[in-house]
Design a protein around this motif. Structure first.
Motif, short mmCIF file in Angstrom:
data_model
loop_
_atom_site.label_atom_id
_atom_site.label_comp_id
_atom_site.label_asym_id
_atom_site.label_seq_id
_atom_site.Cartn_x
_atom_site.Cartn_y
_atom_site.Cartn_z
N GLY A 285 0.79 -1.23 0.00
CA GLY A 285 0.00 0.00 0.00
C GLY A 285 0.82 1.27 0.00
N PHE A 286 2.02 1.23 -0.60
CA PHE A 286 2.87 2.41 -0.71
C PHE A 286 2.71 3.04 -2.09
N SER A 542 17.08 -0.30 1.10
CA SER A 542 16.75 1.13 1.13
C SER A 542 15.25 1.36 1.07
N GLU A 543 14.51 0.39 0.56
CA GLU A 543 13.07 0.56 0.38
C GLU A 543 12.33 0.23 1.67
N PRO A 544 11.38 1.07 2.08
CA PRO A 544 10.67 0.83 3.34
C PRO A 544 9.85 -0.45 3.34
N VAL A 545 9.45 -0.92 2.15
CA VAL A 545 8.56 -2.08 2.09
C VAL A 545 9.25 -3.36 2.54
N THR A 555 6.43 4.84 7.97
CA THR A 555 6.88 5.45 6.72
C THR A 555 5.77 5.49 5.68
N ARG A 556 4.89 4.49 5.68
CA ARG A 556 3.77 4.51 4.74
C ARG A 556 2.92 5.76 4.92
#
Length: 812
Positions: A285-286, A542-545, A555-556
């Motif tokens: 859901g990003f 590096s990606e929040p997911v 972060t979302r």
């Protein structure tokens, strides 16, 4: 005029123009004669010619030329067509006053020297002025007592750089933290507390000595290059920036997707990995607008492949289809490219045959070793090099690439004996990234005139912003020390035209294990910086997911907030394209602010109405920050703050974000990608306060893609105005512009009036009464209504607004 002349004569008694000849001896420079060529003033002296060319009423370009001293073309000045500046000249026995309007250049004839005046005050004076020897050339200017000097490009030294000697040589600083005097993007330019910008139009290796060797002298020195400078002035700092970018060029409005969320790392190895990453963003859901591919797109490992600049079909078997699938979802593809062609690459022979590479002293392609292998360097100063390079880019654009990431463009390694078409490496080094960006921008604009370029690079020169350059702050350490200087870096660059300077969110280099708090704090700050691009070495995602639930959840919400704020952020981008105002602004830009705020780098203004202070240390539960005056609301809870300082409580889910009293903050609904942007449902949060009797704001909109949409009248501006009176408050809404494809014909407006506790006796919109409801449920179900939210201390009003001007009155 008498006051100006008096101050000039006082200066002249202290300073003299000294000429250094080839033997090292010195003699005074003297005036011989002058002439006007159009509205430019050229002066013959005993040491050559000096030409003063007006840019606008507040800015002038000055070029000294001496026989035998090689000149390079101007890189800093924009070739913009502008209305001629009305100038006049007054001459006396000892002085010439060259009047541009607001700025006056006063030339003393003997010994020759130029000083610059505004409003009857001397703001800048040549000390000995221009000098040149066999090995060095430059300028010397007098500094005033207490004068602060900001700028000089990317440095971590504190905002005021006076007393420093700054190397002028773009150079990588891998893993930097809280101190760096030399980095990727040096600028031979400063902004003064005396409200001038002084930029040296010289691309050569050198130094900017800001009172380090002589506390009262600013000295620019270089081993070669153009002997010229630009002086810009203004009544205030925003006007000063606007006049400077009028001289050096305005940043074009980027595509709207540039303000969205990017997926990026060093790096994605396969097409499958990229697709899985994009799917992960959707599953979690990003929102996502772009994916950035580092060097594995053209080679299976780090070394030996640079210069291939063609898909590694083993790892990326169907890149055209992949990019088309992403575009269908509103996601753009950005590729890294570098200016080096390794001798082991598939294109080495092709580049040599095309004459695309810089030469050695024997006229052969220059070869040298660096981290990635034995290499040559594309000569972007040679038409053959530009042609060859552009043909590669053009092919990739036809495949579906949307934007460019130019890496290592200092250039990272650039031997001094490298021969370019217009000079040696040390003469042009600092303009390499500038000319690279120019090539991309001009060639792409000519071939695809309806496409806004996206060009991210880490090195350039004054004026590179006019080629759409989006700088980042390089390979920052992935630690708290790397986060701490990011505001200073962005503000220092923004003062001199580079309003899109941003950092690798989360930090790039090193880090033994994931630091959740650091990562969250960096990504929270990123919502209020120009480009949202987490990027790092791949041993920590590096990606929040790809992180834990707490990290993802926090972060979302921040990334979604970034998207909801698109009407505000895109308006900042529009303002930058028109005036040069950076998106991140120092607090001292505020009228009548404390001069001490020039040194302040712990907080900044995001546009006009947000004040943001990143949390840059571990375990912090409160942040003390400086205020520039006025009343400010805590964005998260509406607490009010005024005075010189404020202490803001924070937890892991919040950082200090304040909103100016009287501000309109526009937001829209959540979206998966900026392609889905619509202001059909537009929320305006208005921060009411008795100290703000009248206030206004606006939102700029276009389709996010059309080139020069504003100049072509393919835009809409939505204007908002509020005025308080004893009986209540009145809001006025109007729009202008020719509109754009997809613009809503009617908008569902949600007006939230903060800091409001009075039950309205009447609410009217466009002369029609809006019902005032008692329950939240009834309000939510109504299409047009008002409701006093006593818990939040807000009055909420819903109404419809078509293309006609509309007034809304709230009566007590």
């Amino acid at each position: 005029m008498m006051m100006k002349l008096k101050k000039t004569l006082q200066f002249c008694a202290l300073a003299g123009a000294i000429v250094s000849n080839s033997s090292g001896a010195t003699e005074s420079r003297h005036y011989l004669e002058h002439r006007l060529e159009g509205n430019a003033l050229t002066i013959e002296t005993t040491d050559g010619e000096v030409t003063l060319t007006p840019i606008n009423d507040d800015s002038v370009a000055v070029h000294y030329r001496r026989e035998g001293v090689k000149q390079l073309p101007s890189f800093a000045l924009a070739g913009t067509r502008r209305a001629p500046v009305e100038t006049s000249i007054e001459e006396s026995a000892g002085l010439i006053t060259y009047d541009l309007g607001d700025l006056h250049a006063v030339i003393r004839k003997s010994p020759f020297a130029i000083s610059y005046h505004r409003d009857g005050e001397t703001i800048l004076s040549e000390e000995t002025g221009f000098f040149a020897t066999e090995t060095m050339r430059g300028f010397r200017f007098a500094l005033a007592e207490g004068e602060k000097l900001l700028g000089g490009g990317e440095r971590v030294l504190g905002m005021d750089r006076r007393g420093r000697r700054l190397p002028l040589y773009n150079r990588a600083h891998y893993g930097y933290t809280t101190e760096s005097e030399q980095m990727y993007f040096s600028l031979p330019a400063v902004m003064s507390s005396n409200k001038y910008i002084l930029a040296f139009d010289n691309s050569a290796t050198g130094a900017l000595d800001l009172g380090a060797s002589d506390e009262d002298v600013l000295q620019f020195e270089a081993v070669g290059g153009r002997t010229a400078y630009i002086v810009a002035t203004g009544d205030n700092y925003p006007e000063l920036v606007e006049n400077y970018v009028d001289a050096t060029g305005r940043q074009p409005l980027p595509p709207r997707w540039a303000l969205g969320n990017f997926a990026s790392r060093f790096g994605y190895h396969t097409e499958e990995e990229v697709r899985e990453t994009v799917e992960k963003f959707a599953d979690e859901g990003f929102p996502l607008d772009a994916v950035v591919l580092d060097l594995f797109w053209f080679g299976p490992d780090i070394k030996g492949h640079m210069g291939n600049l063609a898909w590694d079909r083993g790892a990326f078997p169907q890149p055209e289809e992949m990019m088309a699938d992403f575009r269908e979802r509103g996601i753009q593809t950005i590729l890294v490219t570098e200016p080096f062609v390794l001798t082991s690459s598939e294109r080495w022979d092709e580049a040599v045959a095309a004459g695309a590479l810089a030469k050695d002293l024997g006229g052969k392609p220059m070869r040298f070793d660096f981290y990635f292998g034995n290499t040559g360097l594309i000569d972007v100063f040679d038409e053959r090099g530009r042609d060859w390079f552009w043909n590669i880019y053009d092919g990739l654009l036809q495949q579906g690439v949307s934007g460019w990431w130019g890496d290592l463009g200092e250039p990272e390694v650039h031997p001094s004996d490298t021969v370019h078409a217009i000079g040696m490496a040390d003469e042009v080094h600092n303009a390499y990234g500038h000319r690279w960006a120019q090539t991309l921008f001009e060639r792409q604009s000519a071939a695809y005139p309806e496409r806004r370029p996206f060009i991210m690079m880490r090195a350039g020169f004054p004026g590179s912003q006019r080629y759409g350059m989006i700088p980042w702050t390089g390979d920052v350490a992935r630690e708290w020390g790397g986060l701490k200087p990011q505001v200073e870096l962005a503000l220092s660059m923004g003062l001199l035209g580079f309003g899109y300077t941003h950092s690798d969110l989360g930090g790039f280099a090193g880090g033994e294990e994931f630091d959740r708090e650091l990562y969250i704090r960096w990504l929270q700050y990123g919502v209020f910086q120009p480009v949202y691009r987490p990027h790092a070495q791949e041993h920590i995602a590096s990606e929040p997911v790809f992180h834990d639930r707490t990290t993802r959840d926090i972060t979302r919400e921040y990334i979604k907030l970034r998207y909801r704020l698109l009407p505000y952020n895109y308006t900042l981008a529009f303002e930058n394209s028109q005036t040069g105002m950076p998106l991140m602004r120092p607090l001292f830009f505020e009228p009548d602010s404390d001069p001490a705020l020039m040194d302040y780098k712990d907080a900044y203004l995001w546009g006009n109405d947000f004040l943001v202070a990143p949390v840059t240390g571990a375990g912090i539960d409160a942040v003390e920050l400086r205020l520039p005056g006025g009343v400010w609301f805590n964005y998260w809870n509406d607490d009010q703050h005024s005075g010189e300082k404020a202490t803001i409580d924070v937890n892991l889910e919040t950082i200090p974000v304040l909103v100016r009293a009287g501000a309109f903050i526009p937001t829209v609904d959540d979206m998966a990608t900026t392609r889905d942007y619509s202001s059909e449902n537009l929320t305006l949060d208005y921060y009411a306060h008795p100290a703000s009797i009248e206030s206004s704001g606006y939102v700029y909109e276009d389709d996010g893609l059309t080139v020069n949409a504003f100049a072509r009248d393919r835009y809409t501006r939505l204007h908002f105005k509020a005025g308080r009176s004893a009986g209540g408050i009145r809001f006025d809404f109007r729009r202008d512009g020719g509109g754009y494809p997809g613009e809503p014909q009617q908008r569902n407006m949600h007006l939230n009036i903060h800091n409001w506790s009075l039950q309205p006796s009447q609410v009217r919109a466009a002369g029609k009464e809006i019902p005032v409801l008692e329950s939240k449920r009834d309000f939510e179900q109504a299409s047009e209504a008002a409701w006093l939210d006593q818990h939040a201390n807000q009055l909420r009003v819903k109404f419809k607004w078509d293309r006609q001007a509309l007034s809304l009155d709230v009566r007590h």
